[in-house]
Design a protein around this motif. Structure first.
Motif, PDB file in Angstrom:
ATOM      1  N   THR A  26      -0.626   4.115   4.770  1.00  0.00           N
ATOM      2  CA  THR A  26      -1.376   3.465   5.840  1.00  0.00           C
ATOM      3  C   THR A  26      -2.144   4.536   6.604  1.00  0.00           C
ATOM      4  O   THR A  26      -1.755   5.708   6.629  1.00  0.00           O
TER       5      THR A  26
ATOM      6  N   THR B  10       0.843  -1.194   0.000  1.00  0.00           N
ATOM      7  CA  THR B  10       0.000   0.000   0.000  1.00  0.00           C
ATOM      8  C   THR B  10       0.878   1.242   0.000  1.00  0.00           C
ATOM      9  O   THR B  10       1.952   1.258   0.609  1.00  0.00           O
TER      10      THR B  10
ATOM     11  N   VAL C 133      -8.468   3.101  -3.465  1.00  0.00           N
ATOM     12  CA  VAL C 133      -8.466   1.995  -2.508  1.00  0.00           C
ATOM     13  C   VAL C 133      -8.901   0.723  -3.233  1.00  0.00           C
ATOM     14  O   VAL C 133      -9.955   0.677  -3.865  1.00  0.00           O
TER      15      VAL C 133
ATOM     16  N   THR D 255      -7.021  -4.183   2.374  1.00  0.00           N
ATOM     17  CA  THR D 255      -7.294  -2.987   1.593  1.00  0.00           C
ATOM     18  C   THR D 255      -5.969  -2.262   1.380  1.00  0.00           C
ATOM     19  O   THR D 255      -5.070  -2.321   2.227  1.00  0.00           O
ATOM     20  N   ALA D 256      -5.847  -1.588   0.258  1.00  0.00           N
ATOM     21  CA  ALA D 256      -4.599  -0.886  -0.053  1.00  0.00           C
ATOM     22  C   ALA D 256      -4.905   0.403  -0.795  1.00  0.00           C
ATOM     23  O   ALA D 256      -5.850   0.457  -1.593  1.00  0.00           O
ATOM     24  N   TYR D 257      -4.116   1.423  -0.523  1.00  0.00           N
ATOM     25  CA  TYR D 257      -4.242   2.710  -1.202  1.00  0.00           C
ATOM     26  C   TYR D 257      -3.151   2.775  -2.267  1.00  0.00           C
ATOM     27  O   TYR D 257      -1.966   2.928  -1.956  1.00  0.00           O
ATOM     28  N   ILE D 258      -3.547   2.609  -3.523  1.00  0.00           N
ATOM     29  CA  ILE D 258      -2.601   2.576  -4.631  1.00  0.00           C
ATOM     30  C   ILE D 258      -3.020   3.607  -5.675  1.00  0.00           C
ATOM     31  O   ILE D 258      -4.158   3.584  -6.161  1.00  0.00           O
TER      32      ILE D 258
END
Length: 323
Positions: free
Chosen positions: A140, A137, A295, A288-291
């Protein structure tokens, strides 16, 4: 635990981070919107093991979206690291017929989640830690707020550093990751930034202080990431090399507190909503990841992959700007 999701548990584990409450709120309200029953688990895995679960309503998460800390509380759990503790945690979920678990925390929290996934629990992890040290990610939950907290603190420290012609050594959190120090240091114009990923030369830093003094600069700020070592030792070494007075400030847990920034609140809400949607879509053992400002859902194992390296370009720029 096969079949349609009906009951979801949510917990926060490890160190608290601004934005955790926004994520909890999103899990609860999106879950209820879709007709699910949501249980809040207090004190992380320790609370799960001891049955500290409570059904949550829409009102349970009222007015918490911009509150720091975590209303569910958090705790370290040595018992969860043992097979006996993991069995108790699983049995508590079975007892309340909870189909899935959303875990908000760092890599240690995710490892605990994977022990439950191995027993058949559907798991979604939400990365929440100010250190921004989770692979998979870009950001965070809590990192942006922590950086802003450091910048605000350094702005105040610079006032007294300037008034007294002193060099201040400011120690910031981050474990073995220098992201907080780097981004806060660049944002506030620190003269030197010490991070664990890149070797540093105290003689060169001392010479930089001397060069600044020769051109009339009467104060300096040096940021030290805790993974480098003690700011007090760095201060002693620089005083011995340069002859300048140094003062030490360890920001410590101040960086974990306070209302989340708008960015953290938005990311947290999006991750909480994505976690519930992933479970509705029958996904498990995901994070979940913020890319690229979006998200997404990806395998939980990605959290243990190769962490994105420190941005060397930003680090070099910080050094060039602080000549």
């Amino acid at each position: 635990m096969a079949g349609e999701i009906q009951r979801i548990g949510v917990l926060t584990s490890g160190g608290d981070a601004p934005g955790m409450n926004a994520a909890v709120r999103a899990v609860v309200r999106k879950g209820i919107f879709h007709g699910l029953t949501i249980f809040g688990i207090h004190r992380g895995y320790e609370g799960l093991i001891h049955g500290e679960l409570q059904e949550m309503s829409i009102g349970s998460v009222a007015d918490i979206v911009l509150r720091g800390g975590t209303v569910l509380k958090t705790a370290r759990s040595e018992e969860m690291k043992t097979p006996a503790g993991q069995k108790k945690a699983f049995e508590q979920l079975q007892k309340r017929q909870i189909d899935a678990l959303v875990v908000i925390g760092g890599d240690g929290s995710f490892r605990g989640a994977q022990t439950l996934a191995a027993q058949g629990v559907r798991i979604i992890g939400i990365p929440g830690t100010i250190d921004n040290d989770i692979a998979g990610t870009d950001l965070t939950i809590g990192f942006d707020t922590a950086v802003n907290t450091v910048v605000d603190a350094v702005s105040k420290i610079r006032d007294t550093a300037s008034s007294h012609d002193r060099t201040f050594i400011v120690e910031v959190m981050g474990r073995n990751c220098g992201n907080i120090a780097l981004q806060a240091g660049l944002a506030c114009g620190a003269e030197s930034i010490l991070v664990p990923e890149i070797p540093y030369d105290l003689d060169e830093i001392s010479n930089k202080l001397k060069r600044g003094h020769q051109r009339g600069k009467n104060h300096s700020i040096i940021l030290v990431s805790e993974g480098v070592g003690s700011a007090f030792k760095v201060g002693e070494e620089l005083r011995a090399r340069s002859g300048f007075e140094t003062r030490i400030t360890v920001l410590g847990h101040l960086q974990r507190g306070g209302n989340p920034s708008a960015l953290d609140a938005v990311i947290a809400a999006a991750m909480g909503g994505k976690a519930v949607q992933s479970l509705l879509d029958q996904e498990t053992n995901r994070m979940t990841a913020y890319i690229n400002q979006t998200v997404i859902s990806r395998p939980l194992d990605d959290a243990y992959g190769t962490r994105r390296p420190l941005n060397r370009e930003l680090y070099d720029l910080a050094n060039e700007l602080s000549i």
